[in-house]
Enzyme design. Sequence first.
Site, PDB file in Angstrom:
ATOM      1  CG  ASP A  62     -10.205   3.888   4.541  1.00 34.69           C
ATOM      2  OD1 ASP A  62      -9.849   2.981   3.765  1.00 34.69           O
ATOM      3  OD2 ASP A  62      -9.788   5.057   4.453  1.00 34.69           O
ATOM      4  CG  ASP A  67      -2.293   0.644   0.923  1.00 33.03           C
ATOM      5  OD1 ASP A  67      -2.325   1.886   1.035  1.00 33.03           O
ATOM      6  OD2 ASP A  67      -3.294  -0.029   0.594  1.00 33.03           O
ATOM      7  CG  ASP A  68       0.199   6.061   0.900  1.00 32.98           C
ATOM      8  OD1 ASP A  68       1.210   6.389   0.263  1.00 32.98           O
ATOM      9  OD2 ASP A  68      -0.602   6.885   1.390  1.00 32.98           O
ATOM     10  CG  ASP A 113      -6.594   5.590  -1.875  1.00 35.70           C
ATOM     11  OD1 ASP A 113      -7.772   5.968  -1.869  1.00 35.70           O
ATOM     12  OD2 ASP A 113      -5.943   5.341  -0.839  1.00 35.70           O
ATOM     13  CG  MET A 114      -9.610  10.232  -6.214  1.00 37.26           C
ATOM     14  SD  MET A 114     -10.352  11.517  -5.227  1.00 37.26           S
ATOM     15  CE  MET A 114     -10.641  12.740  -6.446  1.00 37.26           C
ATOM     16  CE  LYS A 142      -6.471   0.519  -1.093  1.00 36.11           C
ATOM     17  NZ  LYS A 142      -6.079   0.207   0.305  1.00 36.11           N
TER      18      LYS A 142
HETATM   19  C1  DGJ Z   1      -7.037   5.373   1.984  1.00 35.71           C
HETATM   20  C2  DGJ Z   1      -7.415   3.964   1.679  1.00 35.71           C
HETATM   21  O1  DGJ Z   1      -8.785   3.787   1.805  1.00 35.71           O
HETATM   22  C3  DGJ Z   1      -6.627   3.015   2.568  1.00 35.71           C
HETATM   23  O2  DGJ Z   1      -7.014   1.701   2.359  1.00 35.71           O
HETATM   24  C4  DGJ Z   1      -5.169   3.197   2.296  1.00 35.71           C
HETATM   25  O3  DGJ Z   1      -4.858   2.776   0.997  1.00 35.71           O
HETATM   26  C5  DGJ Z   1      -4.777   4.646   2.491  1.00 35.71           C
HETATM   27  N1  DGJ Z   1      -5.622   5.542   1.786  1.00 35.71           N
HETATM   28  C6  DGJ Z   1      -3.361   4.876   2.081  1.00 35.71           C
HETATM   29  O4  DGJ Z   1      -3.014   6.182   2.121  1.00 35.71           O
END
Ligand code: DGJ
Length: 732
Positions: free
Chosen positions: A547, A365-366, A477-478, A475
């Site tokens: 989330d 992930d991030d 994201d935004m 994945k």
């Molecule tokens: C928001 C996402 O919903 C999370 O699952 C995760 O990927 C974070 N951003 C990462 O910054």
Amino acid sequence: MDIIWHSKSKQYNLYNDKISYIMGITPLGDLGSIYFGKRIHDKEDMSYVLNRFGLPNVAVDPDTESYSMELNRQEYPSFGITDFGTQAYEIELANGSRVSAFVYRDHKIFKGKHALKGLPATYADVNEAMTLEIYLEDETARMSLTLIYTIFDKYPVITRHVKFTNNGTEITKLTRALSVCIDLPNQDYEWMQFSGAWARERVPEVKKLSAGSVSIESKRGISSANQNPFVIVKRPKTDDFSGEAMGMSFVYSGNFLAQAECDTFGRLRLLMGINPDRFTWPLKKGESFETPEVVIAFTDEGLNYLSQTFHDLYNNNLVRGRWKNTPRPILLNNWEATFMDFDEDRILEIAKKAKEAGVELFVLDDGWFGNRNDDYSGLGDWIENPDKFPQGMAGLARKVNALGMKFGFWIEPEMVNPDSNLFRRHPEWILATPGRKSSLGRHQLVLDFSREEVVDYIYGMLKKVIENAPISYIKWDMNRSLTEVYSTELSADEQGMVYHKYVMGVYGLYERFRIDFPDILFESCSSGGNRYDAGMLYYAPQAWCSDNTDAIDRIRIQYGTSFGYPISSIGAHVSAVPNQQTGRNTSITTRANVACFGTFGYELDLNRISDEEFEEVKKQIIFMKENRELLQFGTFYRLRSPYKNDQAAWMVVSKDRKKAIFGLYCMRSNVNQLPGFIKLAGLKEDVKYKLKGEEYYGDELMYLGLKLAKLSSKALATGQDFISYVEILEAV
Ligand code: DGJ
């Protein structure tokens, strides 16, 4: 399925086994609605439905002296003639006038369905659907309008959208261009919307309709967690198992409006499309504007059938490519395990254990790129951080592959942090209003995706990373809404185009990835479910649902999501306890019992759970591998609402109805009460099913119900919070 044109009466009838959609050309030459609902007989002439009389105080057409649009039902109404209801569109001519009158010219009927240029849409081959395009013209405005309808053979579904073209020499401005209007002759309906916010997405909310309007909208540039672009209009008595309902789903990911308007003459008007607020689209000579598509489903068999229609349609005729109708890999995502605090060793430590458990895909992930150690910096710099990954993404991906797992990673391509090399180099690339401050959201700014060069640049950076490494999943994201929306690239007159052009930029980038890397599985995400819409499903077949990974809250979120979106699209993971968002403790069993009605994965470090739990995780993964096809693509039934009860229940049934999986969730204990029965659904009445070693007839389980004490008399009778059961039923 067929589309009939009655040339004498100038009437269209689109029908299949379940529904009829009938409309005709009115005395004014425009399109009027005659009927939409359960299939009825075709008739040459149903124009008796029109009201050809005035009423006191009603404006009428000067030629007919008896026809008022206000007293009739329109297919695509304008404002300013004789209808005072909310209009579906508005065109401002160069002279400032805003009255339009489109009249019928011609039509075309063909098998199949055309794609929409640059926009997501359902698709169909020549056997699956038929399309009707009706061409209308407004001579004064020198504009043409095409109303486009598709009827599906297998589903009680009509899709609609429209296209405007300027045939004149002067610039005209579209200030409103909704995709659909449905006028119904009766107002005895309830409106159901799916509202929420971050971590509590898609809560079903029901309101009785009465004179006046109900509407939901987004002005955030994304469809949003606050209001979902999916609504249901249903009869007051309609429930999951019976009754009339109509669903409208917008295949679009930006600003939208959905509205129901009851006038005082009994007409109910449903509207859906791009939010007219902040929308203006100038059209020069020869230019066209095509609206996104709305999917409309009708049933008289209750809300479960309505949802199943959307599930099947989206699985079969919206999701594309390699992952269409394909069970999804069981993944482990490191986000809640590490946030941005990791290096390659730490990631591999988590990955190894994941592999040992049976996980198939590892998702980073991030935090892997630029100077990204917290959320203040790095977005926009899509280059691996060498301190964390000395051999880059490629090195890590190969090591994960060597463990026997696929590898995927996280991106947020639409964003930039002020503290990033990209922003330092191109401060002019963000959406920003001249002379105004730029608001931040999660310390980040929004890139101007209405500009091609910006999208190109981001694509170029990410392409390098993807090309160099064996990537199986992304994945996307935004994490914020759009503010101070203005593009320096466009003139003053064109600023009303920015929101839509932004969305088109996002779609364009998705499409490039899809074409260049067709095997990659995309999961959309927007702080969880902030952009959970049918438009996204065209590019990314699954979406991170929320989330909020707390199992008990997730029951509600996934339940609400199931009304409009397939189970195969619901990103759902088992995370650690106490839960990050709620602090709640639930067993690993219950966490998996909820997540398995989704794409299924883990969002924790499996090194940090007990040995017993780890053994259970292994079993969960075996169970999921054996049953994911059914769980994700079976026929899904909501049985008991978590919003109305302390227990929730749902189930999936295989298409041949030989196997089913039932889930029961106790959200709150019920001390000193009998567990009672729950009626199952979708089974064959005269087939015997085995459940926990006992045999029951399908009709017994559906009409008498399953005695819940049979699942576990002790636990249910003493009523423990947060226990759950997932049971398989198999035809004997
Ligand atoms: C928001 C996402 O919903 C999370 O699952 C995760 O990927 C974070 N951003 C990462 O910054």
